[in-house]
Design a protein around this motif. Sequence first.
Motif, PDB file in Angstrom:
ATOM      1  N   VAL A  96       0.865  -1.180   0.000  1.00 58.34           N
ATOM      2  CA  VAL A  96       0.000   0.000   0.000  1.00 58.34           C
ATOM      3  C   VAL A  96       0.901   1.229   0.000  1.00 58.34           C
ATOM      4  O   VAL A  96       1.539   1.548   1.008  1.00 58.34           O
ATOM      5  CB  VAL A  96      -0.936   0.013   1.222  1.00 58.34           C
ATOM      6  CG1 VAL A  96      -1.841   1.246   1.192  1.00 58.34           C
ATOM      7  CG2 VAL A  96      -1.776  -1.261   1.276  1.00 58.34           C
ATOM      8  N   GLU A  97       0.956   1.902  -1.149  1.00 62.78           N
ATOM      9  CA  GLU A  97       1.855   3.042  -1.289  1.00 62.78           C
ATOM     10  C   GLU A  97       1.074   4.325  -1.548  1.00 62.78           C
ATOM     11  O   GLU A  97      -0.007   4.303  -2.148  1.00 62.78           O
ATOM     12  CB  GLU A  97       2.832   2.794  -2.436  1.00 62.78           C
ATOM     13  CG  GLU A  97       3.773   1.621  -2.188  1.00 62.78           C
ATOM     14  CD  GLU A  97       4.731   1.403  -3.341  1.00 62.78           C
ATOM     15  OE1 GLU A  97       5.930   1.674  -3.174  1.00 62.78           O
ATOM     16  OE2 GLU A  97       4.259   0.961  -4.407  1.00 62.78           O
ATOM     17  N   VAL A  98       1.659   5.427  -1.090  1.00 62.80           N
ATOM     18  CA  VAL A  98       1.080   6.747  -1.297  1.00 62.80           C
ATOM     19  C   VAL A  98       1.988   7.495  -2.262  1.00 62.80           C
ATOM     20  O   VAL A  98       3.206   7.565  -2.049  1.00 62.80           O
ATOM     21  CB  VAL A  98       0.956   7.517   0.032  1.00 62.80           C
ATOM     22  CG1 VAL A  98       0.348   8.901  -0.202  1.00 62.80           C
ATOM     23  CG2 VAL A  98       0.122   6.725   1.033  1.00 62.80           C
ATOM     24  N   PRO A 137      -4.280  15.894   6.947  1.00 62.08           N
ATOM     25  CA  PRO A 137      -5.459  16.066   6.093  1.00 62.08           C
ATOM     26  C   PRO A 137      -5.083  16.519   4.687  1.00 62.08           C
ATOM     27  O   PRO A 137      -4.193  17.348   4.500  1.00 62.08           O
ATOM     28  CB  PRO A 137      -6.259  17.139   6.830  1.00 62.08           C
ATOM     29  CG  PRO A 137      -5.854  16.997   8.265  1.00 62.08           C
ATOM     30  CD  PRO A 137      -4.401  16.625   8.221  1.00 62.08           C
ATOM     31  N   GLY A 138      -5.747  15.941   3.691  1.00 66.05           N
ATOM     32  CA  GLY A 138      -5.462  16.292   2.307  1.00 66.05           C
ATOM     33  C   GLY A 138      -5.920  15.205   1.362  1.00 66.05           C
ATOM     34  O   GLY A 138      -6.529  14.212   1.760  1.00 66.05           O
ATOM     35  N   LYS A 139      -5.600  15.384   0.079  1.00 65.17           N
ATOM     36  CA  LYS A 139      -5.985  14.427  -0.960  1.00 65.17           C
ATOM     37  C   LYS A 139      -4.749  13.634  -1.361  1.00 65.17           C
ATOM     38  O   LYS A 139      -3.694  14.215  -1.661  1.00 65.17           O
ATOM     39  CB  LYS A 139      -6.585  15.149  -2.151  1.00 65.17           C
ATOM     40  CG  LYS A 139      -7.148  14.240  -3.228  1.00 65.17           C
ATOM     41  CD  LYS A 139      -7.888  15.033  -4.298  1.00 65.17           C
ATOM     42  CE  LYS A 139      -9.194  15.596  -3.753  1.00 65.17           C
ATOM     43  NZ  LYS A 139     -10.003  16.228  -4.843  1.00 65.17           N
ATOM     44  N   TYR A 140      -4.859  12.304  -1.375  1.00 66.62           N
ATOM     45  CA  TYR A 140      -3.720  11.425  -1.642  1.00 66.62           C
ATOM     46  C   TYR A 140      -4.106  10.341  -2.646  1.00 66.62           C
ATOM     47  O   TYR A 140      -5.236   9.828  -2.633  1.00 66.62           O
ATOM     48  CB  TYR A 140      -3.234  10.748  -0.350  1.00 66.62           C
ATOM     49  CG  TYR A 140      -2.763  11.722   0.702  1.00 66.62           C
ATOM     50  CD1 TYR A 140      -1.440  12.132   0.759  1.00 66.62           C
ATOM     51  CD2 TYR A 140      -3.658  12.233   1.645  1.00 66.62           C
ATOM     52  CE1 TYR A 140      -1.001  13.022   1.729  1.00 66.62           C
ATOM     53  CE2 TYR A 140      -3.233  13.128   2.619  1.00 66.62           C
ATOM     54  CZ  TYR A 140      -1.905  13.516   2.654  1.00 66.62           C
ATOM     55  OH  TYR A 140      -1.479  14.406   3.617  1.00 66.62           O
ATOM     56  N   THR A 196      -5.439   1.761  -8.163  1.00 66.76           N
ATOM     57  CA  THR A 196      -5.095   3.135  -7.806  1.00 66.76           C
ATOM     58  C   THR A 196      -6.375   3.874  -7.447  1.00 66.76           C
ATOM     59  O   THR A 196      -7.342   3.864  -8.214  1.00 66.76           O
ATOM     60  CB  THR A 196      -4.386   3.856  -8.971  1.00 66.76           C
ATOM     61  OG1 THR A 196      -3.171   3.166  -9.281  1.00 66.76           O
ATOM     62  CG2 THR A 196      -4.046   5.293  -8.584  1.00 66.76           C
ATOM     63  N   GLU A 197      -6.384   4.485  -6.284  1.00 69.16           N
ATOM     64  CA  GLU A 197      -7.538   5.264  -5.831  1.00 69.16           C
ATOM     65  C   GLU A 197      -7.062   6.553  -5.183  1.00 69.16           C
ATOM     66  O   GLU A 197      -6.000   6.589  -4.550  1.00 69.16           O
ATOM     67  CB  GLU A 197      -8.379   4.472  -4.817  1.00 69.16           C
ATOM     68  CG  GLU A 197      -9.105   3.275  -5.389  1.00 69.16           C
ATOM     69  CD  GLU A 197     -10.066   2.655  -4.380  1.00 69.16           C
ATOM     70  OE1 GLU A 197     -10.524   3.384  -3.457  1.00 69.16           O
ATOM     71  OE2 GLU A 197     -10.351   1.448  -4.497  1.00 69.16           O
ATOM     72  N   ASP A 240     -11.408   0.419   2.851  1.00 70.60           N
ATOM     73  CA  ASP A 240     -10.914  -0.878   2.395  1.00 70.60           C
ATOM     74  C   ASP A 240     -10.649  -0.820   0.887  1.00 70.60           C
ATOM     75  O   ASP A 240     -11.420  -0.201   0.131  1.00 70.60           O
ATOM     76  CB  ASP A 240     -11.937  -1.982   2.686  1.00 70.60           C
ATOM     77  CG  ASP A 240     -12.101  -2.248   4.170  1.00 70.60           C
ATOM     78  OD1 ASP A 240     -11.210  -1.854   4.946  1.00 70.60           O
ATOM     79  OD2 ASP A 240     -13.127  -2.854   4.542  1.00 70.60           O
ATOM     80  N   PHE A 241      -9.587  -1.474   0.469  1.00 70.96           N
ATOM     81  CA  PHE A 241      -9.272  -1.582  -0.951  1.00 70.96           C
ATOM     82  C   PHE A 241      -9.683  -2.976  -1.432  1.00 70.96           C
ATOM     83  O   PHE A 241      -9.210  -3.982  -0.901  1.00 70.96           O
ATOM     84  CB  PHE A 241      -7.777  -1.378  -1.194  1.00 70.96           C
ATOM     85  CG  PHE A 241      -7.296   0.018  -0.916  1.00 70.96           C
ATOM     86  CD1 PHE A 241      -7.603   1.057  -1.784  1.00 70.96           C
ATOM     87  CD2 PHE A 241      -6.539   0.296   0.218  1.00 70.96           C
ATOM     88  CE1 PHE A 241      -7.164   2.354  -1.533  1.00 70.96           C
ATOM     89  CE2 PHE A 241      -6.079   1.579   0.472  1.00 70.96           C
ATOM     90  CZ  PHE A 241      -6.398   2.621  -0.410  1.00 70.96           C
TER      91      PHE A 241
END
Length: 451
Positions: free
Chosen positions: A335-337, A360-363, A376-377, A394-395
């Motif tokens: 699980v990578e960002v 907090p933010g969009k990743y 990818t999400e 959950d992915f």
Amino acid sequence: MRTLLFLLLFLLLLLLAPSWTLDFRYHSNREMEQYLLRVNASHPDITHLYSIGRSVRGQQLWVLALGVTPHRHTVGIPEFKYVANMHGNEVLGRVLLLHLIDDLVRSFNNNETWAVRLLHSVRIHILPTMNPDGFDSSNTDCVYSQGRYNANGVDLNRNFPDAFAGLKRQQEPTRAVMSWLQSETFVLSANLHGGALVASYPYDNSNGGQELVGGASVTPDDDVFVHLAKVYSFNHASMHRGDECQEGRPFQGGVTNGYHWYPLAGGMQDYNYVWAQCLDVTLEVSCCKFPPAAELPALWSENRKALLAFIQQVHLGVKGRVLDGSGTPVQNAVVEVRGRRNMCPFRTDRHGEYYRLLLPGKYSFTVTYLGHEVLTETLSVPHGPDDYSAMRHDFLLRRVAVTTGAAPQNATSSICNQTPQEPACGGAAGHTVAARITALSLLVALRWLID
């Protein structure tokens, strides 16, 4: 027979309604052990006492876990730890962690909202001394190092495998902590030291690579580490001022990158982060390594709010599980960002869980697992600590039509395969010790009653 039954009944009532108090002084290792046994016997619903191993001289390395399910991990409940006294002569951490235990159990039993919410949302592990042998040989000097090392003369905070400097022969307490990190998926932790007043964060070391930026050795999660360090510093009575110990140069905001302060090879916080996916911060909590006992009440007051606020940060970011094509949670999914390329990629644990501490933010997340399509999400992550829970997500993976090999994954450095050579210090051995603690608690309490 009747006398014996009366004695046992009286002892049981004594344990169920504890009237003892934890005083402000330096307790010996034996006194500390008795205290932990007594707390465990008195609060079996929210505490679990276990040993992760022994020191060179055979002293148990006791850990007290606190939570509403203290004996085992619960899916969705993050694991947190505090470690103190790895340098035997840096002793305030021992006192702070014992009083933190006292504060947590008393406040929970008094139904105080903050304690109830905290112990329902996180499992807290407390190791009051990692170096009991060093403590036994320490003196009360504020500066010098008698008692700093373990019984073999080794500095335990230079004894861990190092991502930049390689492996070395580990001491018993070091191996015990390494095995401990294998047995539990810790999300956040801190280790307490003395001799300065600052919160220091990884990396502690560097080999002059891309991580070296402006004199600091910067991790992919630097923004989170700076935030964590500042949470402690600004909730402390004076750490945020940055110059309380008059060390010559102030620490801006009471925080520092470890390498920027001074390079350190084999440190515990880097090991936690690189190998165990646990974000760890070093807390220097007193200018004097061995403060006079008369100052302990004030020092506890200065640190209490910060200790509790730091635990709550375990709820930053996002958590959840990775499910395969049949909906089953899977271990070792990556699980990578995006933008956070860790030396060792973060992977799901044996429960299929992942935890990512993020501001907090969009990743953008990328999830890879053998035999499944790369997923990818993009997630919008809120601030979780105030609600005592990170965002849950959950992915769900989809199987590839034809399996031709492993799903694409980032190249993993060979250092990620370096694991403790002797994992027997914790794990099953620790549970065996824990199984005997109820009887030990009764014996200790009985001896305490008789004495």
